[in-house]
Every structure is written in C-alpha cells, then in structure tokens.
Design a protein around this motif. Sequence first.
Motif, PDB file in Angstrom:
ATOM      1  N   ILE A  23      17.134 -13.912   1.281  1.00 39.39           N
ATOM      2  CA  ILE A  23      16.536 -12.650   1.718  1.00 39.39           C
ATOM      3  C   ILE A  23      15.141 -12.901   2.268  1.00 39.39           C
ATOM      4  CG2 ILE A  23      15.762 -10.353   0.975  1.00 39.39           C
ATOM      5  CD1 ILE A  23      17.650 -10.701  -1.470  1.00 39.39           C
ATOM      6  N   LYS A  24      14.838 -12.287   3.414  1.00 43.65           N
ATOM      7  CA  LYS A  24      13.482 -12.274   3.954  1.00 43.65           C
ATOM      8  C   LYS A  24      13.036 -10.828   3.993  1.00 43.65           C
ATOM      9  CE  LYS A  24      13.244 -16.225   7.036  1.00 43.65           C
ATOM     10  NZ  LYS A  24      12.968 -16.663   8.396  1.00 43.65           N
ATOM     11  N   ALA A  25      11.802 -10.574   3.557  1.00 42.90           N
ATOM     12  CA  ALA A  25      11.284  -9.210   3.572  1.00 42.90           C
ATOM     13  C   ALA A  25       9.795  -9.229   3.891  1.00 42.90           C
ATOM     14  CB  ALA A  25      11.517  -8.533   2.228  1.00 42.90           C
ATOM     15  N   GLU A  26       9.370  -8.254   4.686  1.00 47.76           N
ATOM     16  CA  GLU A  26       7.947  -8.102   4.959  1.00 47.76           C
ATOM     17  C   GLU A  26       7.244  -7.613   3.708  1.00 47.76           C
ATOM     18  OE1 GLU A  26       6.761  -5.498   8.113  1.00 47.76           O
ATOM     19  OE2 GLU A  26       7.290  -6.949   9.648  1.00 47.76           O
ATOM     20  N   ILE A  27       6.012  -8.021   3.571  1.00 46.34           N
ATOM     21  CA  ILE A  27       5.181  -7.492   2.501  1.00 46.34           C
ATOM     22  C   ILE A  27       4.431  -6.319   3.109  1.00 46.34           C
ATOM     23  CG2 ILE A  27       3.279  -7.973   0.935  1.00 46.34           C
ATOM     24  CD1 ILE A  27       4.201 -10.945   1.106  1.00 46.34           C
ATOM     25  N   ASN A  28       4.560  -5.148   2.490  1.00 44.32           N
ATOM     26  CA  ASN A  28       3.924  -3.947   3.020  1.00 44.32           C
ATOM     27  C   ASN A  28       2.417  -3.982   2.836  1.00 44.32           C
ATOM     28  OD1 ASN A  28       6.334  -2.743   3.767  1.00 44.32           O
ATOM     29  ND2 ASN A  28       6.488  -1.477   1.947  1.00 44.32           N
ATOM     30  N   LEU A  29       1.704  -3.595   3.880  1.00 43.39           N
ATOM     31  CA  LEU A  29       0.284  -3.275   3.747  1.00 43.39           C
ATOM     32  C   LEU A  29       0.253  -1.772   3.607  1.00 43.39           C
ATOM     33  CD1 LEU A  29      -2.698  -4.080   3.795  1.00 43.39           C
ATOM     34  CD2 LEU A  29      -2.642  -3.751   6.276  1.00 43.39           C
ATOM     35  N   VAL A  30      -0.320  -1.285   2.521  1.00 41.92           N
ATOM     36  CA  VAL A  30      -0.308   0.149   2.251  1.00 41.92           C
ATOM     37  C   VAL A  30      -1.715   0.683   2.047  1.00 41.92           C
ATOM     38  CG1 VAL A  30       2.044   0.229   1.295  1.00 41.92           C
ATOM     39  CG2 VAL A  30       0.098  -0.206  -0.232  1.00 41.92           C
ATOM     40  N   ALA A  31      -1.847   1.964   2.349  1.00 44.24           N
ATOM     41  CA  ALA A  31      -3.091   2.703   2.128  1.00 44.24           C
ATOM     42  C   ALA A  31      -2.708   4.038   1.516  1.00 44.24           C
ATOM     43  CB  ALA A  31      -3.825   2.919   3.443  1.00 44.24           C
ATOM     44  N   SER A  32      -3.690   4.726   0.995  1.00 46.21           N
ATOM     45  CA  SER A  32      -3.448   6.081   0.508  1.00 46.21           C
ATOM     46  C   SER A  32      -2.972   6.931   1.680  1.00 46.21           C
ATOM     47  CB  SER A  32      -4.742   6.665  -0.057  1.00 46.21           C
ATOM     48  OG  SER A  32      -4.598   8.052  -0.269  1.00 46.21           O
ATOM     49  N   ASN A  33      -2.034   7.809   1.411  1.00 45.84           N
ATOM     50  CA  ASN A  33      -1.544   8.691   2.471  1.00 45.84           C
ATOM     51  C   ASN A  33      -2.666   9.592   2.991  1.00 45.84           C
ATOM     52  OD1 ASN A  33       0.637   9.387   4.117  1.00 45.84           O
ATOM     53  ND2 ASN A  33       0.995  11.259   2.954  1.00 45.84           N
ATOM     54  N   LYS A  34      -3.706   9.785   2.169  1.00 46.36           N
ATOM     55  CA  LYS A  34      -4.857  10.613   2.560  1.00 46.36           C
ATOM     56  C   LYS A  34      -6.061   9.729   2.904  1.00 46.36           C
ATOM     57  CE  LYS A  34      -3.186  14.196  -0.508  1.00 46.36           C
ATOM     58  NZ  LYS A  34      -3.320  14.839  -1.783  1.00 46.36           N
ATOM     59  N   SER A  35      -5.801   8.524   3.342  1.00 45.96           N
ATOM     60  CA  SER A  35      -6.860   7.557   3.590  1.00 45.96           C
ATOM     61  C   SER A  35      -7.883   8.037   4.610  1.00 45.96           C
ATOM     62  CB  SER A  35      -6.267   6.234   4.075  1.00 45.96           C
ATOM     63  OG  SER A  35      -7.297   5.308   4.337  1.00 45.96           O
ATOM     64  N   LYS A  36      -9.155   7.858   4.250  1.00 48.41           N
ATOM     65  CA  LYS A  36     -10.252   8.143   5.177  1.00 48.41           C
ATOM     66  C   LYS A  36     -10.642   6.859   5.915  1.00 48.41           C
ATOM     67  CE  LYS A  36     -12.100  12.096   2.712  1.00 48.41           C
ATOM     68  NZ  LYS A  36     -11.621  12.247   1.360  1.00 48.41           N
ATOM     69  N   MET A  37     -10.163   5.708   5.404  1.00 49.73           N
ATOM     70  CA  MET A  37     -10.487   4.415   6.020  1.00 49.73           C
ATOM     71  C   MET A  37      -9.626   4.145   7.250  1.00 49.73           C
ATOM     72  SD  MET A  37     -10.837   1.910   2.746  1.00 49.73           S
ATOM     73  CE  MET A  37      -9.465   2.582   1.802  1.00 49.73           C
ATOM     74  N   ILE A  38      -8.358   4.559   7.159  1.00 55.51           N
ATOM     75  CA  ILE A  38      -7.395   4.285   8.231  1.00 55.51           C
ATOM     76  C   ILE A  38      -6.753   5.605   8.623  1.00 55.51           C
ATOM     77  CG2 ILE A  38      -5.313   3.033   8.877  1.00 55.51           C
ATOM     78  CD1 ILE A  38      -5.993   0.998   6.712  1.00 55.51           C
ATOM     79  N   VAL A  93      -5.375   1.998  -4.707  1.00 55.12           N
ATOM     80  CA  VAL A  93      -4.960   2.409  -3.360  1.00 55.12           C
ATOM     81  C   VAL A  93      -4.808   3.926  -3.298  1.00 55.12           C
ATOM     82  CG1 VAL A  93      -3.094   2.288  -1.639  1.00 55.12           C
ATOM     83  CG2 VAL A  93      -3.869   0.206  -2.802  1.00 55.12           C
ATOM     84  N   MET A  94      -4.154   4.521  -4.286  1.00 53.48           N
ATOM     85  CA  MET A  94      -3.946   5.980  -4.278  1.00 53.48           C
ATOM     86  C   MET A  94      -5.272   6.737  -4.256  1.00 53.48           C
ATOM     87  SD  MET A  94      -0.686   7.010  -6.592  1.00 53.48           S
ATOM     88  CE  MET A  94      -0.002   5.571  -7.359  1.00 53.48           C
ATOM     89  N   LYS A  95      -6.300   6.172  -4.902  1.00 53.24           N
ATOM     90  CA  LYS A  95      -7.622   6.818  -4.927  1.00 53.24           C
ATOM     91  C   LYS A  95      -8.424   6.529  -3.656  1.00 53.24           C
ATOM     92  CE  LYS A  95      -7.912   6.945  -9.920  1.00 53.24           C
ATOM     93  NZ  LYS A  95      -8.525   6.397 -11.128  1.00 53.24           N
ATOM     94  N   ASP A  96      -7.808   5.839  -2.707  1.00 55.85           N
ATOM     95  CA  ASP A  96      -8.407   5.517  -1.410  1.00 55.85           C
ATOM     96  C   ASP A  96      -9.657   4.650  -1.557  1.00 55.85           C
ATOM     97  OD1 ASP A  96      -8.325   5.494   1.368  1.00 55.85           O
ATOM     98  OD2 ASP A  96      -9.647   7.235   1.546  1.00 55.85           O
ATOM     99  N   LYS A  97      -9.630   3.744  -2.530  1.00 61.46           N
ATOM    100  CA  LYS A  97     -10.744   2.818  -2.707  1.00 61.46           C
ATOM    101  C   LYS A  97     -10.504   1.510  -1.956  1.00 61.46           C
ATOM    102  CE  LYS A  97     -12.265   4.631  -7.105  1.00 61.46           C
ATOM    103  NZ  LYS A  97     -12.731   4.297  -8.444  1.00 61.46           N
ATOM    104  N   ALA A  98      -9.243   1.256  -1.582  1.00 61.98           N
ATOM    105  CA  ALA A  98      -8.892   0.020  -0.890  1.00 61.98           C
ATOM    106  C   ALA A  98      -7.476   0.137  -0.341  1.00 61.98           C
ATOM    107  CB  ALA A  98      -8.990  -1.170  -1.846  1.00 61.98           C
ATOM    108  N   ILE A  99      -7.104  -0.860   0.446  1.00 62.17           N
ATOM    109  CA  ILE A  99      -5.720  -1.020   0.894  1.00 62.17           C
ATOM    110  C   ILE A  99      -5.165  -2.237   0.158  1.00 62.17           C
ATOM    111  CG2 ILE A  99      -6.092   0.096   3.115  1.00 62.17           C
ATOM    112  CD1 ILE A  99      -6.333  -2.684   4.384  1.00 62.17           C
ATOM    113  N   ALA A 100      -3.855  -2.441   0.212  1.00 58.38           N
ATOM    114  CA  ALA A 100      -3.267  -3.563  -0.518  1.00 58.38           C
ATOM    115  C   ALA A 100      -1.963  -4.020   0.123  1.00 58.38           C
ATOM    116  CB  ALA A 100      -2.999  -3.162  -1.964  1.00 58.38           C
ATOM    117  N   PHE A 101      -1.694  -5.313  -0.035  1.00 59.95           N
ATOM    118  CA  PHE A 101      -0.389  -5.876   0.307  1.00 59.95           C
ATOM    119  C   PHE A 101       0.459  -5.800  -0.951  1.00 59.95           C
ATOM    120  CE2 PHE A 101      -2.884  -8.116   3.568  1.00 59.95           C
ATOM    121  CZ  PHE A 101      -2.058  -7.964   4.671  1.00 59.95           C
ATOM    122  N   ILE A 102       1.622  -5.161  -0.856  1.00 62.14           N
ATOM    123  CA  ILE A 102       2.525  -5.023  -2.002  1.00 62.14           C
ATOM    124  C   ILE A 102       3.948  -5.261  -1.523  1.00 62.14           C
ATOM    125  CG2 ILE A 102       3.304  -3.546  -3.897  1.00 62.14           C
ATOM    126  CD1 ILE A 102       0.755  -1.898  -3.602  1.00 62.14           C
TER     127      ILE A 102
END
Length: 154
Positions: A23-38, A93-102
Amino acid sequence: HEISLALTVKKENDSRFLFTPLIKAEINLVASNKSKMISGNKISMSDLESLPLVMQEKESGLTKLIKNHLKKFDITPNVVMETGSLDMLKNYVMKDKAIAFIETYSTHDQLKKKQFKKIVIKEGAPVIETGIYYLQGKKLSPITQSFLNMLDKK
C-alpha cells in the motif's frame, strides 16, 4: 530469525531484507477548518518554512519520512512542537496553533466532521509505503513463499 515475515512501514534500504510493497498512501497535511493561517487549501512547499508545524516525536518513522521529503526540496520546516501524542497534535491543529502532517487513516474523522481541512502541497505530499519485509537469502516455508507469490501477482 524465527519470524518469516513482517508487515510494516518501509524503512531505509537495508541489504539484509527484501521488501514487497502493498500500500502507498499520501500523508495528509492538515489545518484547522477555521484556519486563519491558511485561507485556501493549497500551499507551496516553501510556505512550510514560515507556517508553524507540529510534528510527532523526532525518532518516529513518520517524522523521519516527512523530514526526508522536505529535504529533497531544501525546506527547513518551522517546527513549533514535537509530541508523542497524536491526540495532542490533533488538538493543537484544531485550535489553529499549527498545521501538521498526519497519516490519512488518522485524519478521517476530523475531515468528515469538518474539524480539519486537507492542505494540498503543489509539489506533492510525502508518501508512506507499507508492505512485507523478509530476510534476504533465508529459506522460506512453502506456505510463506506461496503467500509472497500471490502478493507479487497483484
């Protein structure tokens, strides 16, 4: 030498072992859905030098894979925190303090509930590969060899 096969994430090349990918899978880069950064859902790799990034602990295989991927683009990420707790990472991430690879399977619920948004990296996200490892040159039992042959036909 007692275990014939191991199902695991692909590691660095080691001549003692053979690897059959499954199996090959991308690692998601995620941010808060309410992100002010992105504001949108797409960034360039170079943006990772200024955006705050929270990562798993330094020695985790996932962190090493991500850092190796970023190194290919000569990117030094702006890591603001490293943690061994996936829940802590997600909360940050949910608190919009950072983004993360998950890993993709670990973000399914948050994406579905619209707590996270997936960020597309224009140059491509890191990819994690899972498969079967076995010792080079070790005589395998007939059933183990049949299993590997079946995997090779897919």
